[in-house]
Structures are given as C-alpha cells and as structure tokens.
Design an enzyme around this catalytic site. Sequence first.
Site, PDB file in Angstrom:
ATOM      1  N   CYS A  76      -7.199  52.314 -83.131  1.00  0.00           N
ATOM      2  CA  CYS A  76      -8.536  52.801 -82.799  1.00  0.00           C
ATOM      3  C   CYS A  76      -9.146  53.425 -84.053  1.00  0.00           C
ATOM      4  CB  CYS A  76      -8.427  53.816 -81.667  1.00  0.00           C
ATOM      5  SG  CYS A  76     -10.013  54.473 -81.141  1.00  0.00           S
TER       6      CYS A  76
ATOM      7  N   CYS B 163     -20.520  62.641 -84.253  1.00  0.00           N
ATOM      8  CA  CYS B 163     -21.413  61.678 -83.596  1.00  0.00           C
ATOM      9  C   CYS B 163     -22.687  62.397 -83.179  1.00  0.00           C
ATOM     10  CB  CYS B 163     -20.730  61.073 -82.364  1.00  0.00           C
ATOM     11  SG  CYS B 163     -21.710  59.757 -81.594  1.00  0.00           S
TER      12      CYS B 163
ATOM     13  N   CYS C  59     -23.181  62.421 -75.797  1.00  0.00           N
ATOM     14  CA  CYS C  59     -22.745  62.162 -74.424  1.00  0.00           C
ATOM     15  C   CYS C  59     -22.064  63.432 -73.916  1.00  0.00           C
ATOM     16  CB  CYS C  59     -21.780  60.983 -74.388  1.00  0.00           C
ATOM     17  SG  CYS C  59     -22.518  59.498 -75.078  1.00  0.00           S
TER      18      CYS C  59
ATOM     19  N   CYS D 103     -18.036  63.936 -73.855  1.00  0.00           N
ATOM     20  CA  CYS D 103     -17.244  63.521 -75.015  1.00  0.00           C
ATOM     21  C   CYS D 103     -17.052  64.660 -76.007  1.00  0.00           C
ATOM     22  CB  CYS D 103     -17.944  62.351 -75.704  1.00  0.00           C
ATOM     23  SG  CYS D 103     -17.170  61.864 -77.263  1.00  0.00           S
TER      24      CYS D 103
ATOM     25  N   CYS E 179      -9.115  58.609 -75.395  1.00  0.00           N
ATOM     26  CA  CYS E 179     -10.554  58.359 -75.512  1.00  0.00           C
ATOM     27  C   CYS E 179     -11.349  59.639 -75.363  1.00  0.00           C
ATOM     28  CB  CYS E 179     -11.032  57.446 -74.386  1.00  0.00           C
ATOM     29  SG  CYS E 179     -10.309  55.844 -74.428  1.00  0.00           S
TER      30      CYS E 179
ATOM     31  N   GLU F 261     -10.390  60.578 -87.756  1.00  0.00           N
ATOM     32  CA  GLU F 261      -9.222  60.333 -86.928  1.00  0.00           C
ATOM     33  C   GLU F 261      -9.067  58.853 -86.646  1.00  0.00           C
ATOM     34  OE1 GLU F 261      -8.609  62.981 -83.804  1.00  0.00           O
ATOM     35  OE2 GLU F 261      -9.238  64.678 -85.043  1.00  0.00           O
TER      36      GLU F 261
HETATM   37  N1  SAH Z   1     -19.367  55.801 -79.644  1.00  0.00           N
HETATM   38  C1  SAH Z   1     -18.866  54.612 -79.075  1.00  0.00           C
HETATM   39  C2  SAH Z   1     -17.406  54.378 -79.349  1.00  0.00           C
HETATM   40  C3  SAH Z   1     -16.505  55.579 -79.299  1.00  0.00           C
HETATM   41  S1  SAH Z   1     -16.249  56.343 -77.735  1.00  0.00           S
HETATM   42  C4  SAH Z   1     -19.142  54.571 -77.599  1.00  0.00           C
HETATM   43  O1  SAH Z   1     -19.518  55.603 -77.040  1.00  0.00           O
HETATM   44  O2  SAH Z   1     -18.991  53.516 -77.001  1.00  0.00           O
HETATM   45  C5  SAH Z   1     -15.115  55.197 -76.960  1.00  0.00           C
HETATM   46  C6  SAH Z   1     -15.102  55.273 -75.431  1.00  0.00           C
HETATM   47  O3  SAH Z   1     -14.565  56.516 -74.980  1.00  0.00           O
HETATM   48  C7  SAH Z   1     -16.489  55.145 -74.816  1.00  0.00           C
HETATM   49  O4  SAH Z   1     -16.491  54.173 -73.817  1.00  0.00           O
HETATM   50  C8  SAH Z   1     -16.719  56.522 -74.234  1.00  0.00           C
HETATM   51  O5  SAH Z   1     -17.560  56.434 -73.102  1.00  0.00           O
HETATM   52  C9  SAH Z   1     -15.323  56.957 -73.877  1.00  0.00           C
HETATM   53  N2  SAH Z   1     -15.138  58.399 -73.754  1.00  0.00           N
HETATM   54  C10 SAH Z   1     -15.801  59.371 -74.419  1.00  0.00           C
HETATM   55  N3  SAH Z   1     -15.335  60.583 -74.037  1.00  0.00           N
HETATM   56  C11 SAH Z   1     -14.381  60.372 -73.109  1.00  0.00           C
HETATM   57  C12 SAH Z   1     -13.507  61.229 -72.371  1.00  0.00           C
HETATM   58  N4  SAH Z   1     -13.527  62.549 -72.520  1.00  0.00           N
HETATM   59  N5  SAH Z   1     -12.620  60.675 -71.517  1.00  0.00           N
HETATM   60  C13 SAH Z   1     -12.557  59.311 -71.403  1.00  0.00           C
HETATM   61  N6  SAH Z   1     -13.327  58.462 -72.089  1.00  0.00           N
HETATM   62  C14 SAH Z   1     -14.239  58.979 -72.920  1.00  0.00           C
HETATM   63 FE1  SF4 Z   2     -20.651  59.409 -79.573  1.00  0.00          FE
HETATM   64 FE2  SF4 Z   2     -18.776  60.189 -77.877  1.00  0.00          FE
HETATM   65 FE3  SF4 Z   2     -21.075  59.212 -76.946  1.00  0.00          FE
HETATM   66 FE4  SF4 Z   2     -19.332  57.558 -78.151  1.00  0.00          FE
HETATM   67  S1  SF4 Z   2     -18.995  58.677 -76.235  1.00  0.00           S
HETATM   68  S2  SF4 Z   2     -21.563  57.677 -78.493  1.00  0.00           S
HETATM   69  S3  SF4 Z   2     -18.488  58.950 -79.692  1.00  0.00           S
HETATM   70  S4  SF4 Z   2     -20.832  61.103 -78.131  1.00  0.00           S
END
Ligand code: SAH
Ligand code: SF4
Length: 390
Positions: free
Chosen positions: A147, A154, A158, A161, A381, A113
């Site tokens: 983006c 991944c 987290c 996410c 995000c 994506e």
């Molecule tokens: N993996 C990398 C980059 C992709 S995620 C990272 O984690 O930094 C990009 C951003 O989206 C990160 O700051 C992450 O904390 C945030 N993010 C992930 N899930 C989210 C959600 N459901 N709502 C808002 N931000 C989110």
């Molecule tokens: Fe991976 Fe989502 Fe965590 Fe970024 S926020 S490191 S994409 S699991």
Amino acid sequence: MNEDSSQLVSIDAAEPASESRKALFGLEAEALAALMVKAGEPAWRGRQLTEALYRQRITDLNEITTLPKLLRQRLTADGWQVGRPEIVQVFQSADGTERYLVQCWDGDGLTVETVWMPDGDGGETGDGSDAETEEDDAKPRQRATICVSSQVGCAVNCQFCLTAKLGLQRNLSAGEIAGQVLAVFARHGVEVGRDRVNLVFMGMGEPFLNYDNFMAAARLLVREVGLSPQRMTVSTSGIVPGIERIAQEPPELRPKLAISLNAPNDAIRGEIMPINRKWPIAALIEAVRQVKLRPRERITFEYVLLGGVTDRPEHAVEVTRLIRRMGLPAKVNLIAWNPGPGIAYATPQPEAVEAFRRILAEAGVPAYVRKPRGRDIYAACGQLKRTVET
Ligand code: SAH
Ligand code: SF4
C-alpha cells in the site's frame, strides 16, 4: 581515461528534485538519457543508468559500475545522488503486516507511510487472480500487496479518516512514490516477474490531487521496473478531473481504478465526505463511464462501513440499485471502519457487515469484505498518520 578532477565540468541537465538535493531516482528514461547527452556521453548511458536505478536497485551512485568512474565523479560533484527514499522505521504486526516510515528525499525531514501485506488483500480479494499454481521451486513465490502513499497528509477531509487530521503537508514526487515500492522490494528481496506483488495506491493522500507525479510513478513502475498495470489499483475519493484524465491513459500504463463510494446516497456521502458537495455521485459515475475497461476488468467501489451511519440493510439495498443502474462491471469492497483517536464513529457489528455483503451478493453485485490488516500497528485503511507511536 584521465581522471584529473579539473575535468569535473558541470553537467546539469534535467530538473533537479529540489535546489539542494538532486535525485536521479524518479527521473524517467528519457530524462536520464538527456542528462547523459548533456554530459557529453552517448544516450545509451541513460539506459545503463535506468537499469541500475530501477532493475538492479543500486542506491549509491558510486556503485553504478556500468558507468565510467569519471562520469560518476562528475555527477557526484554536480550534486547528483541516487536519492531513493529509505525505510527508517519498521512496525511489525502479529498478522505479518509491516508498516514503514519512509524518509522522503526533499531534505524537509518528512516521512510517509507504506504498508506490506503478505498474501495479498488490500482491494484485490476476489479478483480471481489466486488461481495461479505455485512453482515447484526451492524458494516459494512471495505474494503480497504493498500500500503506497501519494501525498504527505491529505486535503480531502473525509470525516472518518485519520490521515485527514494531518491536512495536506505536501505532494510526493514521482521518485518518492515509486521509491516506496522499490525500498520495500529491496527489503523483501522481491523478484519482479516471479513474485506476485500487487500495488494499491491507497496509503496517505489523494493520488488524483497529485496526478502528474502519481502517473509518472506508475509509468516508471510499469516501463522501468517491469510491473503490470493490472496489478496496480489507484483509489480516489472521487476527484472527477483525475478520473477523466486516467480514462485517457493508454491501457498498457493505466492502473485499475477504485472509487471510495462509502455511502449509498448524496445526503450521507456529503456528510461524511465533504468532497461530495463538489462532485456528487452522478458526476462520479459519469466520469467512470469514460474509462475503457480491459477484458475482465472491473471498477472497484470501496465502501467503509460506519456503525449505524452507513451499515444498515436499507443502505445495502440502495448501493445495489446504484451499482446495477450504472450497468458497468463492478465489485464492492466492504471495509469495516478502523478506529482512530479523536474520530467519533463506531466499528460496525460483524453481523451487520455480513448482512450487508449478503444483500449485495444476492442481488448479483460481487462484494467482498476486506480483512483489516495490521490494526495493532495502525497500518489498516484510514489509520495512516505520520506518527512514530504504535
Ligand atoms: N485517498 C484515497 C486513497 C487512500 S484512502 C481515497 O480516499 O480513496 C484508502 C481507503 O481507505 C478509502 O477507500 C477510504 O475510504 C478508506 N478509509 C479511510 N479511512 C478509513 C478508516 N478509518 N477505516 C476504514 N477505511 C478507511
Ligand atoms: Fe484523503 Fe483519507 Fe479521504 Fe482518502 S479517505 S481522500 S486519504 S481524507
């Protein structure tokens, strides 16, 4: 020139992208020059190929007419193709955001994506770059943020996410990463050097767990496509060895750095980001210190506000102390959590978001609230997941 097919001698040189499909797109200038030399051509043919792929954005080898026809035929007979990833599906949001499914090139049928956000945002808010004046021209300059994804899925897990739910399917190649950008450039007719496009490596995946391919893509985008690394931001969940490596990259190639802090202390961070147990906040900050910032550059800390979990005033106070103690030029991008199916967190109240921002700002920590973009098409995000449903 004799174009008899008996002259279609094999000219395999650079490592192919995979056994069966050999993509020229994604190879750096040196590799393309080596391929040409191997083919018995002068090295400057590599330059022509580089121009065709990355400046002229030609996607069909047979249309690279700066190369002799016979050479194009020999390359094709050897299995070479341009092999740039393609946009196969577009979701359009009411706010102008577009989410794309981009077909990878490996023949495994996977898509990733990529998101186009007109008018910028995506982590760049408040960096002062909006001060430029528009040219008095027939065609207005475009301003947007793209983006970009670095992996399919991944592995970092987290808890908030949606991409994490996929697990890691595979790394993207350099061509698949840079190709997302050029496919979107082609769709929107972006003119490099004129239109103001920022790149954020904040799509699916953890760029620093695919460091070599990510950095090779960044090099291609800077050297061959002509983008400034200061218009690129890479976001990491806090992979310390990756931060240490990017600190060593030359400033003319190094994208800016964003760290997903997301919590005020190790206790909460460890709960919502298991990776914190391996690299806690202090280790992260030590690594960030090794990055030699350019003039006016700041480290971005992203902070996802989870209602009731990370959005309280005392959390803001703690974040303020943490940033001030660190003593580096920094800003904080606050992101209200975007919901996703099967994830049991709450979106924070708008008043809580604003109160959080104010506490930081009043303590002298620049803080911006990132507008959610394309929530209606699952482009915001943390909502990227390889699905075709909207
Ligand atoms: N993996 C990398 C980059 C992709 S995620 C990272 O984690 O930094 C990009 C951003 O989206 C990160 O700051 C992450 O904390 C945030 N993010 C992930 N899930 C989210 C959600 N459901 N709502 C808002 N931000 C989110
Ligand atoms: Fe991976 Fe989502 Fe965590 Fe970024 S926020 S490191 S994409 S699991």
